[in-house]
Design a protein around this motif. Structure first.
Motif, PDB file in Angstrom:
ATOM      1  N   MET A   1     -14.574  11.639 -11.288  1.00 19.20           N
ATOM      2  CA  MET A   1     -13.459  10.941 -10.670  1.00 19.20           C
ATOM      3  C   MET A   1     -13.035   9.802 -11.573  1.00 19.20           C
ATOM      4  O   MET A   1     -13.807   8.911 -11.869  1.00 19.20           O
ATOM      5  CB  MET A   1     -13.863  10.431  -9.290  1.00 19.20           C
ATOM      6  N   ALA A   2     -11.798   9.877 -12.019  1.00 18.18           N
ATOM      7  CA  ALA A   2     -11.312   8.899 -12.994  1.00 18.18           C
ATOM      8  C   ALA A   2     -11.093   7.553 -12.330  1.00 18.18           C
ATOM      9  O   ALA A   2     -10.646   7.461 -11.195  1.00 18.18           O
ATOM     10  CB  ALA A   2     -10.013   9.403 -13.615  1.00 18.18           C
ATOM     11  N   GLU A   3     -11.418   6.515 -13.088  1.00 16.21           N
ATOM     12  CA  GLU A   3     -11.194   5.151 -12.618  1.00 16.21           C
ATOM     13  C   GLU A   3      -9.705   4.853 -12.688  1.00 16.21           C
ATOM     14  O   GLU A   3      -9.043   5.110 -13.693  1.00 16.21           O
ATOM     15  CB  GLU A   3     -11.966   4.178 -13.507  1.00 16.21           C
ATOM     16  N   GLU A   4      -9.143   4.336 -11.602  1.00 14.47           N
ATOM     17  CA  GLU A   4      -7.732   3.978 -11.581  1.00 14.47           C
ATOM     18  C   GLU A   4      -7.587   2.482 -11.399  1.00 14.47           C
ATOM     19  O   GLU A   4      -8.391   1.839 -10.737  1.00 14.47           O
ATOM     20  CB  GLU A   4      -7.007   4.687 -10.428  1.00 14.47           C
ATOM     21  N   THR A   5      -6.553   1.937 -11.995  1.00 16.80           N
ATOM     22  CA  THR A   5      -6.227   0.527 -11.803  1.00 16.80           C
ATOM     23  C   THR A   5      -4.852   0.442 -11.173  1.00 16.80           C
ATOM     24  O   THR A   5      -4.159   1.439 -11.011  1.00 16.80           O
ATOM     25  CB  THR A   5      -6.257  -0.230 -13.132  1.00 16.80           C
ATOM     26  N   GLY A   6      -4.439  -0.766 -10.841  1.00 17.39           N
ATOM     27  CA  GLY A   6      -3.147  -0.950 -10.194  1.00 17.39           C
ATOM     28  C   GLY A   6      -3.304  -1.110  -8.708  1.00 17.39           C
ATOM     29  O   GLY A   6      -4.258  -0.613  -8.103  1.00 17.39           O
ATOM     30  N   ALA A   7      -2.361  -1.815  -8.121  1.00 21.12           N
ATOM     31  CA  ALA A   7      -2.454  -2.173  -6.716  1.00 21.12           C
ATOM     32  C   ALA A   7      -2.283  -0.950  -5.817  1.00 21.12           C
ATOM     33  O   ALA A   7      -1.531  -0.023  -6.129  1.00 21.12           O
ATOM     34  CB  ALA A   7      -1.396  -3.218  -6.379  1.00 21.12           C
ATOM     35  N   LEU A   8      -2.988  -0.974  -4.712  1.00 19.37           N
ATOM     36  CA  LEU A   8      -2.772   0.009  -3.652  1.00 19.37           C
ATOM     37  C   LEU A   8      -1.471  -0.301  -2.935  1.00 19.37           C
ATOM     38  O   LEU A   8      -0.965  -1.438  -2.993  1.00 19.37           O
ATOM     39  CB  LEU A   8      -3.907  -0.073  -2.635  1.00 19.37           C
ATOM     40  N   PRO A   9      -0.906   0.674  -2.215  1.00 21.90           N
ATOM     41  CA  PRO A   9       0.198   0.333  -1.309  1.00 21.90           C
ATOM     42  C   PRO A   9      -0.265  -0.723  -0.309  1.00 21.90           C
ATOM     43  O   PRO A   9      -1.453  -0.804   0.024  1.00 21.90           O
ATOM     44  CB  PRO A   9       0.509   1.660  -0.608  1.00 21.90           C
ATOM     45  N   SER A  10       0.645  -1.517   0.182  1.00 22.27           N
ATOM     46  CA  SER A  10       0.294  -2.528   1.178  1.00 22.27           C
ATOM     47  C   SER A  10      -0.219  -1.854   2.448  1.00 22.27           C
ATOM     48  O   SER A  10       0.290  -0.805   2.864  1.00 22.27           O
ATOM     49  CB  SER A  10       1.509  -3.384   1.525  1.00 22.27           C
ATOM     50  N   ARG A  11      -1.222  -2.455   3.063  1.00 27.29           N
ATOM     51  CA  ARG A  11      -1.762  -1.900   4.305  1.00 27.29           C
ATOM     52  C   ARG A  11      -0.729  -1.942   5.421  1.00 27.29           C
ATOM     53  O   ARG A  11      -0.882  -1.259   6.439  1.00 27.29           O
ATOM     54  CB  ARG A  11      -3.024  -2.687   4.693  1.00 27.29           C
ATOM     55  N   SER A  12       0.320  -2.745   5.253  1.00 26.85           N
ATOM     56  CA  SER A  12       1.389  -2.752   6.259  1.00 26.85           C
ATOM     57  C   SER A  12       2.110  -1.407   6.307  1.00 26.85           C
ATOM     58  O   SER A  12       2.697  -1.045   7.319  1.00 26.85           O
ATOM     59  CB  SER A  12       2.398  -3.876   5.959  1.00 26.85           C
ATOM     60  N   ASP A  13       2.063  -0.659   5.198  1.00 28.83           N
ATOM     61  CA  ASP A  13       2.524   0.735   5.195  1.00 28.83           C
ATOM     62  C   ASP A  13       1.280   1.584   5.378  1.00 28.83           C
ATOM     63  O   ASP A  13       0.729   2.149   4.425  1.00 28.83           O
ATOM     64  CB  ASP A  13       3.236   1.054   3.881  1.00 28.83           C
ATOM     65  N   PHE A  14       0.813   1.650   6.631  1.00 32.41           N
ATOM     66  CA  PHE A  14      -0.519   2.179   6.879  1.00 32.41           C
ATOM     67  C   PHE A  14      -0.698   3.593   6.369  1.00 32.41           C
ATOM     68  O   PHE A  14      -1.720   3.927   5.756  1.00 32.41           O
ATOM     69  CB  PHE A  14      -0.847   2.118   8.372  1.00 32.41           C
ATOM     70  N   SER A  15       0.266   4.469   6.600  1.00 35.59           N
ATOM     71  CA  SER A  15       0.116   5.870   6.215  1.00 35.59           C
ATOM     72  C   SER A  15      -0.081   6.005   4.705  1.00 35.59           C
ATOM     73  O   SER A  15      -0.998   6.696   4.247  1.00 35.59           O
ATOM     74  CB  SER A  15       1.326   6.681   6.670  1.00 35.59           C
ATOM     75  N   ALA A  16       0.772   5.332   3.931  1.00 40.19           N
ATOM     76  CA  ALA A  16       0.659   5.413   2.468  1.00 40.19           C
ATOM     77  C   ALA A  16      -0.642   4.777   2.003  1.00 40.19           C
ATOM     78  O   ALA A  16      -1.331   5.314   1.116  1.00 40.19           O
ATOM     79  CB  ALA A  16       1.857   4.723   1.818  1.00 40.19           C
ATOM     80  N   TRP A  17      -0.999   3.629   2.589  1.00 38.95           N
ATOM     81  CA  TRP A  17      -2.243   2.936   2.209  1.00 38.95           C
ATOM     82  C   TRP A  17      -3.451   3.825   2.501  1.00 38.95           C
ATOM     83  O   TRP A  17      -4.341   3.967   1.661  1.00 38.95           O
ATOM     84  CB  TRP A  17      -2.351   1.625   2.982  1.00 38.95           C
TER      85      TRP A  17
END
Length: 477
Positions: A1-17
């Motif tokens: 499993m490759a290491e990824e960087t960068g921000a996650l979607p905001s938890r306010s967009d629950f489905s995408a997060w």
């Protein structure tokens, strides 16, 4: 499993997060080529195993674990008409053995009543055999036609705990219902997940049950997720499967039964309730790694620091903690990001200054930093893990409380439903429930509410104005 960087979607967009954190935090891989079937990554499977080890430890006080077959003959499956009607659209059928058609089709269990109860009829003979309290943790299959989502709505539930108990009478079975609700409450306290217990309306109870008690969590977007159920089955199934016993007077009596289920939605609740914009926030009770040690290598003292880190790791492991040292050749910040994404409850940093001062710098997953003495480090670390658990539970309780709104009118109910569970009063008539659901595009979740966050009292029905009881209205996953 490759290491990824960068921000996650905001938890306010629950489905995408949620979808992104499931993938990037190595919980499940959704790319299996059958819709609604997913593959556990090792990290996610470790989280699953610790969670079900906890659940088993609670069940084993009062139950014994068993295992029944996956395949259920159609002849047994079709005996219970009301029960089957509740599952008939969801059953997978095995029709061939190799190339030969089967004389009797075999169902992949959607739930196990029709597999277990024919055997209970053979095992139960006398009142001395009762109560009988067994459970199993198995996979179940349901042909889910709605939008599938890992851990929440699947076609293969890979981790379904189902308890099935048999009792001499209705009242003894009812005591078991209460016991199992208490057990579920203890389980979710250990996970730091606040819950609401309520009695489902009759049209939404388990097929074949006298009544169903449901356990719900509140997701970040204000929707509910059912994360457990306890059903009082009365003698409904014992009549069908002839589960009888000889009482003390030598008379044959029908047994009463209960069943209790918790699926891998409990993992979804951990992820959804506690997570934040950085990723998972795991309770130490079930986290695959409870403590990560980060060596801070500066100058020429690398060997000295690593020796101190190895000694610390050995001490913490000897104290029963799940510990990892991250000695990768990476910047400390990149390591912090990785372990925050994976929800590790406590990070311990050890560098030259800490070595000189006989101290450790600790940061819990909520970002609270503490410096502790190096002496008796295991004791201090355990205390910090306990404090971290209390902190995530407090945060989760604040979230749940903020998403419960009491209203007295349909208009107010509609205003609040977008991101909340709404507390109303309802007279108990289905016509009023149907009207309320139609006007609000929601569901009447339950009555007889048990929660320290909700007052269960009397009041006028929100639809007809007659005397009513507290009820919950919301939208669910």
């Amino acid at each position: 499993m490759a290491e990824e960087t960068g921000a996650l979607p905001s938890r306010s967009d629950f489905s995408a997060w949620y979808n992104e954190v499931i993938r990037r935090a190595d919980i499940m891989d959704v790319r299996y080529p059958v819709k609604g079937l997913y593959v556990w990554y090792p990290f996610g499977f470790a989280l699953r195993n610790h969670t079900y080890t906890l659940l088993r430890s609670l069940l084993n006080r009062d139950h014994e674990e068993t295992l029944f077959p996956l395949l259920i003959p159609e002849t047994e499956f079709m005996k219970e008409a009301e029960h089957i009607k509740g599952f008939e659209d969801e059953v997978y059928w095995v029709t061939h053995g190799g190339l030969s058609p089967l004389d009797v089709k075999l169902a992949l269990r959607p739930t196990s009543e029709t597999a277990i109860y024919p055997m209970y009829a053979l095992w139960v003979r006398s009142h001395a055999d009762l109560p009988l309290k067994l459970y199993q943790v198995v996979n179940t299959f349901r042909y889910e036609t709605k939008h599938t989502r890992p851990l929440i709505r699947l076609r293969e539930i890979t981790s379904f705990m189902e308890s099935h108990t048999v009792h001499t009478d209705w009242d003894d079975a009812n005591k078991q219902v209460e016991y199992e609700l208490g057990l579920a409450s203890e389980f979710y306290r250990e996970l730091g997940v606040p819950i609401i217990i309520s009695r489902r309306p009759d049209w939404d109870k388990f097929p074949g049950a006298d009544f169903t008690m449901a356990i719900d969590a509140v997701m970040p977007d204000g929707r509910t997720l059912q994360i457990g159920t306890v059903h009082h089955l009365g003698d409904h199934f014992s009549k069908t499967y002839n589960i009888t016993y000889e009482d003390v007077n030598g008379e044959q009596k029908l047994a009463s039964q209960t069943c209790f289920g918790i699926s891998e939605r409990c993992i979804a609740a951990i992820i959804a309730v506690h997570g934040d914009d950085k990723g998972l926030v795991l309770p130490a009770t079930v986290a695959p790694t409870q403590v990560v040690i980060i060596p801070i290598i500066v100058g020429k003292r690398g060997e000295e620091i690593m020796a101190a880190v190895e000694k610390l790791e050995s001490e913490l492991k000897a104290a029963g903690l799940r510990v990892k040292t991250d000695a990768r050749d990476m910047r400390p910040g990149a390591k912090y990001y990785h372990w925050e994404l994976h929800g590790v409850p406590l990070r311990v940093e050890l560098g030259p200054r800490d070595l000189d001062n006989s101290q450790l710098v600790c940061a819990n997953r909520l970002g609270i930093k503490t410096t502790i003495p190096r002496e008796n480090a295991a004791e201090s670390v355990k205390r910090l893990l306990d404090e971290a658990h209390d902190q995530i539970l407090d945060k989760a309780e604040e979230h749940l409380s903020s998403h419960l709104k009491t209203v007295t009118t349909v208009e107010a109910c509609n205003e609040m439903l977008e991101e909340n569970i709404v507390v109303v009063h309802w007279c108990g008539e289905k016509a009023c429930a149907d009207k309320l659901e139609e006007l609000t595009n929601s569901s009447l979740l339950g009555t007889g509410v048990r929660s320290k966050y909700v007052v269960d009292d009397d009041g006028p029905c929100i639809i007809c104005g007659k005397a009513g009881k507290t009820a919950l209205v919301g939208r669910s996953y």
